[in-house]
Design an enzyme around this catalytic site. Structure first.
Site, PDB file in Angstrom:
ATOM      1  N   HIS A 231     -17.534  14.548  -1.297  1.00 57.10           N
ATOM      2  CA  HIS A 231     -18.453  13.510  -0.518  1.00 57.10           C
ATOM      3  C   HIS A 231     -19.801  13.862  -0.569  1.00 57.10           C
ATOM      4  O   HIS A 231     -20.230  14.971  -0.297  1.00 57.10           O
ATOM      5  CB  HIS A 231     -17.673  13.771   1.034  1.00 57.10           C
ATOM      6  CG  HIS A 231     -18.420  12.879   1.989  1.00 57.10           C
ATOM      7  ND1 HIS A 231     -18.032  11.544   1.794  1.00 57.10           N
ATOM      8  CD2 HIS A 231     -19.243  12.751   3.123  1.00 57.10           C
ATOM      9  CE1 HIS A 231     -18.603  10.667   2.797  1.00 57.10           C
ATOM     10  NE2 HIS A 231     -19.425  11.661   3.776  1.00 57.10           N
TER      11      HIS A 231
ATOM     12  N   ASN B 260     -11.464  17.080  -1.505  1.00 59.56           N
ATOM     13  CA  ASN B 260     -12.233  15.588  -1.743  1.00 59.56           C
ATOM     14  C   ASN B 260     -13.705  16.085  -1.722  1.00 59.56           C
ATOM     15  O   ASN B 260     -14.282  16.882  -1.154  1.00 59.56           O
ATOM     16  CB  ASN B 260     -12.073  14.674  -0.532  1.00 59.56           C
ATOM     17  CG  ASN B 260     -12.935  13.395  -0.505  1.00 59.56           C
ATOM     18  OD1 ASN B 260     -12.834  12.671  -1.270  1.00 59.56           O
ATOM     19  ND2 ASN B 260     -13.553  13.035   0.766  1.00 59.56           N
TER      20      ASN B 260
ATOM     21  N   ASP C   1     -12.808  11.453   5.359  1.00 65.05           N
ATOM     22  CA  ASP C   1     -14.164  12.489   5.250  1.00 65.05           C
ATOM     23  C   ASP C   1     -13.920  13.605   6.246  1.00 65.05           C
ATOM     24  O   ASP C   1     -15.206  13.606   7.091  1.00 65.05           O
ATOM     25  CB  ASP C   1     -15.303  11.653   5.198  1.00 65.05           C
ATOM     26  CG  ASP C   1     -15.382  10.676   4.195  1.00 65.05           C
ATOM     27  OD1 ASP C   1     -14.700  11.118   2.910  1.00 65.05           O
ATOM     28  OD2 ASP C   1     -16.007   9.466   4.044  1.00 65.05           O
TER      29      ASP C   1
ATOM     30  N   LEU D 184      -6.209   7.829   1.302  1.00 67.69           N
ATOM     31  CA  LEU D 184      -4.819   8.317   0.988  1.00 67.69           C
ATOM     32  C   LEU D 184      -4.183   8.802   2.387  1.00 67.69           C
ATOM     33  O   LEU D 184      -4.813   9.398   3.380  1.00 67.69           O
ATOM     34  CB  LEU D 184      -4.710   9.446   0.139  1.00 67.69           C
ATOM     35  CG  LEU D 184      -5.260   8.829  -1.366  1.00 67.69           C
ATOM     36  CD1 LEU D 184      -5.463   9.975  -2.243  1.00 67.69           C
ATOM     37  CD2 LEU D 184      -4.247   8.069  -2.019  1.00 67.69           C
TER      38      LEU D 184
ATOM     39  N   ARG E  56       0.707  -1.203   0.109  1.00 68.06           N
ATOM     40  CA  ARG E  56       0.237   0.245  -0.089  1.00 68.06           C
ATOM     41  C   ARG E  56       0.806   1.260   0.078  1.00 68.06           C
ATOM     42  O   ARG E  56       0.628   2.094  -0.782  1.00 68.06           O
ATOM     43  CB  ARG E  56      -0.891  -0.121   1.197  1.00 68.06           C
ATOM     44  CG  ARG E  56      -2.291   0.705   1.057  1.00 68.06           C
ATOM     45  CD  ARG E  56      -3.135   0.584   2.057  1.00 68.06           C
ATOM     46  NE  ARG E  56      -4.196   1.555   1.702  1.00 68.06           N
ATOM     47  CZ  ARG E  56      -5.212   1.338   1.390  1.00 68.06           C
ATOM     48  NH1 ARG E  56      -5.781  -0.011   1.329  1.00 68.06           N
ATOM     49  NH2 ARG E  56      -6.086   2.220   0.920  1.00 68.06           N
TER      50      ARG E  56
ATOM     51  N   ARG F 276     -10.295   5.456  -2.638  1.00 70.34           N
ATOM     52  CA  ARG F 276      -9.056   4.826  -1.607  1.00 70.34           C
ATOM     53  C   ARG F 276      -8.966   5.808  -0.686  1.00 70.34           C
ATOM     54  O   ARG F 276      -8.829   7.056  -0.790  1.00 70.34           O
ATOM     55  CB  ARG F 276      -8.071   4.633  -2.508  1.00 70.34           C
ATOM     56  CG  ARG F 276      -8.164   3.483  -3.635  1.00 70.34           C
ATOM     57  CD  ARG F 276      -8.066   2.014  -3.075  1.00 70.34           C
ATOM     58  NE  ARG F 276      -8.240   1.066  -3.904  1.00 70.34           N
ATOM     59  CZ  ARG F 276      -8.335  -0.208  -3.670  1.00 70.34           C
ATOM     60  NH1 ARG F 276      -8.371  -0.586  -2.502  1.00 70.34           N
ATOM     61  NH2 ARG F 276      -8.484  -1.004  -4.755  1.00 70.34           N
TER      62      ARG F 276
HETATM   63  C1  GRF Z   1     -19.526  11.218  -6.077  1.00 71.73           C
HETATM   64  O1  GRF Z   1     -20.828  11.154  -5.409  1.00 71.73           O
HETATM   65  C2  GRF Z   1     -18.573  11.492  -5.043  1.00 71.73           C
HETATM   66  O2  GRF Z   1     -18.877  12.397  -3.949  1.00 71.73           O
HETATM   67  C3  GRF Z   1     -18.454  10.332  -4.569  1.00 71.73           C
HETATM   68  O3  GRF Z   1     -18.464   9.321  -5.561  1.00 71.73           O
HETATM   69  C4  GRF Z   1     -19.531   9.870  -6.510  1.00 71.73           C
HETATM   70  C5  GRF Z   1     -18.523   9.987  -7.727  1.00 71.73           C
HETATM   71  O4  GRF Z   1     -19.404  10.316  -8.931  1.00 71.73           O
HETATM   72  N1  GRF Z   1     -17.298  10.160  -3.662  1.00 71.73           N
HETATM   73  P1  GRF Z   1     -18.834  10.123 -10.468  1.00 71.73           P
HETATM   74  O5  GRF Z   1     -17.877   9.174 -10.628  1.00 71.73           O
HETATM   75  O6  GRF Z   1     -18.017  11.401 -10.564  1.00 71.73           O
HETATM   76  O7  GRF Z   1     -20.217   9.864 -11.293  1.00 71.73           O
END
Ligand code: GRF
Length: 216
Positions: free
Chosen positions: A113, A111, A165, A97, A69, A95
């Site tokens: 979320h 990120n 997150d 990080l 990893r 993943r």
């Molecule tokens: C999004 O909802 C993002 O927040 C989450 O994965 C999804 C990605 O969507 N972590 P896409 O691959 O851009 O359609």
């Protein structure tokens, strides 16, 4: 001065597509220089190729082996840093990080979320409905929001830290949960807001960087 983005994906890449479309329309104020996936079947790689954006596939082969990893993270960071990005966007990159990776790009990793998050690392979020809801973290938060019977959820863009997150919030939007919502229907409505927010955050961060350079 171009504001260069490296976008990391694991799946569909519809958020990446929003960046590419806005770039093509000439209003992103940034350039997607590299798209990296940890899965060969991530459709976002095709989206990047259709826009003549460089792609890299960096698979993690033995996810539970700490040394493997660490080597994968180093390889990932090396590939990305060769592009000298101003911003690394974790856009559906599934993943975790570590600090070893994040320290290579200080203050440059954000990120997305698909739930509301508190900015202070706590476990609850205050909503505009006047009720507090649990901060949902991890890979299944859209399903969790429905399972817990929450009235509202949403999406967040935050600076990435080694805590999953967690990190200073850059943008957040609430999305109501409707009667009869499924994980798919709710996630689709959340993603509409995520794409808009991502474009806005990138535009804003690029603008801030350009103003700093002008001021020097
Ligand atoms: C999004 O909802 C993002 O927040 C989450 O994965 C999804 C990605 O969507 N972590 P896409 O691959 O851009 O359609």
């Amino acid at each position: 001065m171009t504001y260069r983005l490296a976008v990391l994906i694991s799946g569909s890449g519809s958020n990446l597509q929003a960046l590419l479309d806005t770039q093509q329309a000439g209003t992103l104020g940034a350039e997607v220089g590299l798209v990296v996936a940890d899965r060969a079947d991530a459709y976002g790689l095709q989206r990047a190729l259709q826009h003549q954006v460089a792609t890299a596939y960096v698979p993690l082969k033995r996810a539970r082996n700490a040394a493997a990893r660490a080597a994968w993270e180093q390889c990932l960071a090396n590939v990305i840093s060769a592009f000298e990005p101003d911003l690394v966007v974790l856009s559906g990159f599934m993943r975790v990080l570590s600090a070893n990776f994040l320290d290579r790009f200080p203050d440059r990793v954000i990120n997305q979320h698909p739930a509301l998050l508190p900015g202070d690392g706590s476990n609850y979020v205050q909503t505009s409905l006047g009720v507090e809801i649990p901060a949902l973290r991890g890979a299944h938060v859209v399903a969790d929001a429905i399972r817990l019977g929450l009235p509202i959820t949403g999406c967040t863009i935050h600076r990435a830290t080694p805590l999953v997150d967690n990190g200073p919030i850059l943008a957040m939007t609430e999305v109501p949960i409707l009667p009869g919502d499924t994980e798919t229907s709710l996630h689709e409505r959340i993603k509409v807001e995520e794409r808009r927010m991502l474009v806005e955050v990138v535009q804003e961060l690029g603008h801030v960087q350009r103003s700093k350079i002008k001021a020097v």
